[in-house]
Scaffold this motif. Structure first.
Motif, PDB file in Angstrom:
ATOM      1  N   LEU A  83       0.769  -0.912   0.108  1.00  0.00           N
ATOM      2  CA  LEU A  83      -0.112  -0.070  -0.062  1.00  0.00           C
ATOM      3  C   LEU A  83       0.868   1.340   0.094  1.00  0.00           C
ATOM      4  O   LEU A  83       0.590   2.482  -0.550  1.00  0.00           O
ATOM      5  N   VAL A  84       1.808   1.563   0.708  1.00  0.00           N
ATOM      6  CA  VAL A  84       2.601   2.500   0.552  1.00  0.00           C
ATOM      7  C   VAL A  84       3.699   2.454  -0.336  1.00  0.00           C
ATOM      8  O   VAL A  84       3.660   3.814  -1.074  1.00  0.00           O
ATOM      9  N   THR A  85       4.327   1.501  -1.005  1.00  0.00           N
ATOM     10  CA  THR A  85       4.840   1.881  -2.012  1.00  0.00           C
ATOM     11  C   THR A  85       4.143   1.548  -3.244  1.00  0.00           C
ATOM     12  O   THR A  85       4.777   3.167  -3.639  1.00  0.00           O
ATOM     13  N   LEU A  86       2.754   1.352  -3.594  1.00  0.00           N
ATOM     14  CA  LEU A  86       2.358   1.781  -4.599  1.00  0.00           C
ATOM     15  C   LEU A  86       1.526   3.437  -4.359  1.00  0.00           C
ATOM     16  O   LEU A  86       1.508   3.585  -5.526  1.00  0.00           O
ATOM     17  N   SER A  87       1.409   3.604  -3.651  1.00  0.00           N
ATOM     18  CA  SER A  87       0.830   5.307  -3.328  1.00  0.00           C
ATOM     19  C   SER A  87       1.493   5.871  -3.731  1.00  0.00           C
ATOM     20  O   SER A  87       1.642   7.066  -4.691  1.00  0.00           O
ATOM     21  N   ALA A  88       3.499   5.295  -3.200  1.00  0.00           N
ATOM     22  CA  ALA A  88       4.778   6.589  -3.073  1.00  0.00           C
ATOM     23  C   ALA A  88       5.067   6.331  -4.593  1.00  0.00           C
ATOM     24  O   ALA A  88       4.957   7.579  -5.130  1.00  0.00           O
ATOM     25  N   SER A 137       6.197  15.325  12.491  1.00  0.00           N
ATOM     26  CA  SER A 137       5.556  14.405  13.075  1.00  0.00           C
ATOM     27  C   SER A 137       4.713  13.875  14.174  1.00  0.00           C
ATOM     28  O   SER A 137       3.573  14.326  14.350  1.00  0.00           O
ATOM     29  N   ARG A 138       5.732  13.982  15.232  1.00  0.00           N
ATOM     30  CA  ARG A 138       5.170  14.193  16.254  1.00  0.00           C
ATOM     31  C   ARG A 138       4.349  15.031  16.665  1.00  0.00           C
ATOM     32  O   ARG A 138       3.370  14.957  17.399  1.00  0.00           O
ATOM     33  N   ASP A 139       5.152  16.561  15.908  1.00  0.00           N
ATOM     34  CA  ASP A 139       4.196  17.693  16.691  1.00  0.00           C
ATOM     35  C   ASP A 139       2.508  17.900  16.368  1.00  0.00           C
ATOM     36  O   ASP A 139       1.766  18.992  16.260  1.00  0.00           O
ATOM     37  N   THR A 140       2.794  17.068  14.927  1.00  0.00           N
ATOM     38  CA  THR A 140       1.556  17.274  14.012  1.00  0.00           C
ATOM     39  C   THR A 140       0.359  15.900  14.191  1.00  0.00           C
ATOM     40  O   THR A 140      -0.164  15.980  13.213  1.00  0.00           O
ATOM     41  N   GLY A 141       1.054  15.223  15.068  1.00  0.00           N
ATOM     42  CA  GLY A 141      -0.065  13.776  14.570  1.00  0.00           C
ATOM     43  C   GLY A 141       0.145  12.628  14.457  1.00  0.00           C
ATOM     44  O   GLY A 141      -0.321  12.149  13.838  1.00  0.00           O
ATOM     45  N   MET A 142       1.655  13.200  13.162  1.00  0.00           N
ATOM     46  CA  MET A 142       1.293  12.041  12.074  1.00  0.00           C
ATOM     47  C   MET A 142       2.598  10.558  12.682  1.00  0.00           C
ATOM     48  O   MET A 142       2.990   9.937  11.630  1.00  0.00           O
ATOM     49  N   LEU A 143       2.648  10.342  13.606  1.00  0.00           N
ATOM     50  CA  LEU A 143       3.477   9.372  14.087  1.00  0.00           C
ATOM     51  C   LEU A 143       2.874   8.273  14.062  1.00  0.00           C
ATOM     52  O   LEU A 143       1.471   8.536  13.555  1.00  0.00           O
ATOM     53  N   ASP A 144       3.349   7.323  13.325  1.00  0.00           N
ATOM     54  CA  ASP A 144       2.240   5.537  13.938  1.00  0.00           C
ATOM     55  C   ASP A 144       1.385   5.212  12.564  1.00  0.00           C
ATOM     56  O   ASP A 144       0.342   5.008  13.061  1.00  0.00           O
ATOM     57  N   ARG A 145       1.508   6.155  11.471  1.00  0.00           N
ATOM     58  CA  ARG A 145       0.620   6.132  10.755  1.00  0.00           C
ATOM     59  C   ARG A 145       1.543   6.028   9.165  1.00  0.00           C
ATOM     60  O   ARG A 145       2.340   6.325   8.863  1.00  0.00           O
ATOM     61  N   LEU A 146       0.548   5.471   8.635  1.00  0.00           N
ATOM     62  CA  LEU A 146       0.946   5.087   7.300  1.00  0.00           C
ATOM     63  C   LEU A 146       0.901   5.916   6.421  1.00  0.00           C
ATOM     64  O   LEU A 146       1.990   6.316   5.463  1.00  0.00           O
ATOM     65  N   PRO A 147       0.010   7.085   6.253  1.00  0.00           N
ATOM     66  CA  PRO A 147       0.144   7.737   5.357  1.00  0.00           C
ATOM     67  C   PRO A 147       1.383   8.526   5.448  1.00  0.00           C
ATOM     68  O   PRO A 147       1.901   9.019   4.205  1.00  0.00           O
ATOM     69  N   THR A 148       1.714   8.581   6.899  1.00  0.00           N
ATOM     70  CA  THR A 148       3.453   9.381   6.689  1.00  0.00           C
ATOM     71  C   THR A 148       4.583   8.980   5.934  1.00  0.00           C
ATOM     72  O   THR A 148       5.462   9.566   5.590  1.00  0.00           O
TER      73      THR A 148
END
Length: 285
Positions: A83-88, A137-148
């Motif tokens: 999912l991550v690879t193909l999306s990127a 990523s930490r300050d924007t709440g984007m840690l632990d997410r595949l979209p990141t």
């Protein structure tokens, strides 16, 4: 005046012998780790733990593959990586296609400076940005997410994609698109119907590079996916075969072999277009 006589085939072969020997030695050195990984995946544990290394397994076994496939999260992490690879890759192709067309076909102030920035971004070591990216990523709440991870892999592959596609578009005669516009096509329609089909080698080359880069990436996936273990990708999953009791080398090699298969399949499917795409992207425009 007599023309020079051609050299005999034997003499030409002897002159090429050192170069061919060096090329064969290089290929063997590069392929041996892959051979060792694959054969170790099929070796019984007694061969792996033996003090005397065996180039060929004493017997072939699929036990390590059963352990790897049966490990916790195998299917889930496989899905995450795909999912991550193909999306990127798809996102990089979409954005780079527009940027490359603008640079190759249009004349606007700052065009050269833009390409210089792209080249600098391509040469930059992305590992040096891991701390600021982690903080953002930490300050924007984007840690632990595949979209990141998808956005990071998109940024890593985008500069190379822009450079290659820009050179490829510059190599297509603009008169082809102008003729289509004379026949009634819009500028976008002329590009879609005339130029875009000719970009297949460039698209294949950049897709292969982006796929391998994102598929193999470990550092960002390891540092940005901390608490949500279900969002890990396959490179991080490979480390799960290490424990306080040691490393299960058979299962690790089997998992690594399975991990390498998608990249190998993509390369074999696209390799006919890769050389043409890289050459055109490197020398055109």
């Amino acid at each position: 005046m007599s023309t020079p006589r051609p050299r005999p085939p034997v003499r030409r072969a002897l002159r090429r012998l050192p170069l061919n020997a060096a090329a064969a030695l290089t290929v063997l050195v590069c392929l041996f780790p892959v051979y060792w990984m694959v054969t170790t995946a099929f070796k019984p544990s007694t061969d792996i733990q033996s003090y005397d290394p065996r180039l060929v397994p004493s017997r072939w076994t699929f036990e390590h593959f059963r352990v790897a496939v049966g490990a916790d999260g195998f299917a889930l992490f496989w899905r995450n990586s795909l999912l991550v690879t193909l999306s990127a890759v798809l996102l990089a192709l979409l954005v780079a296609l527009g940027a490359a067309y603008a640079v190759a076909r249009m004349r606007w102030r700052g065009r050269r400076q833009f390409m210089l920035a792209v080249f600098i971004a391509q040469m930059a070591p992305w590992e040096s940005l891991i701390i600021p990216i982690y903080i953002i990523s930490r300050d924007t709440g984007m840690l632990d997410r595949l979209p990141t991870l998808t956005l990071i892999y998109f940024m890593i592959t985008l500069p190379f994609t822009v450079v290659v596609l820009r050179g490829f578009i510059a190599g297509i005669p603009p008169e082809l698109e102008e003729a289509a516009q004379v026949d009634g096509c819009t500028r976008a329609g002329a590009f879609r119907k005339v130029a875009f089909p000719l970009l297949a080698p460039g698209l294949m080359a950049t897709s292969l590079f982006g796929f391998i880069t994102a598929w193999n990436e470990f550092t960002y996936a390891n540092f940005l996916i901390i608490k949500q273990q279900d969002n890990r990708t396959l490179p991080v999953w490979l480390s799960s075969f290490q424990s306080t009791f040691g490393t299960d080398w058979g299962a690790t090699m089997a998992a690594s072999t399975l991990f390498a298969l998608p990249a190998l399949i993509v390369f074999l499917a696209l390799q006919r277009h890769v050389t043409a795409g890289l050459a055109s992207g490197g020398v055109k425009g």
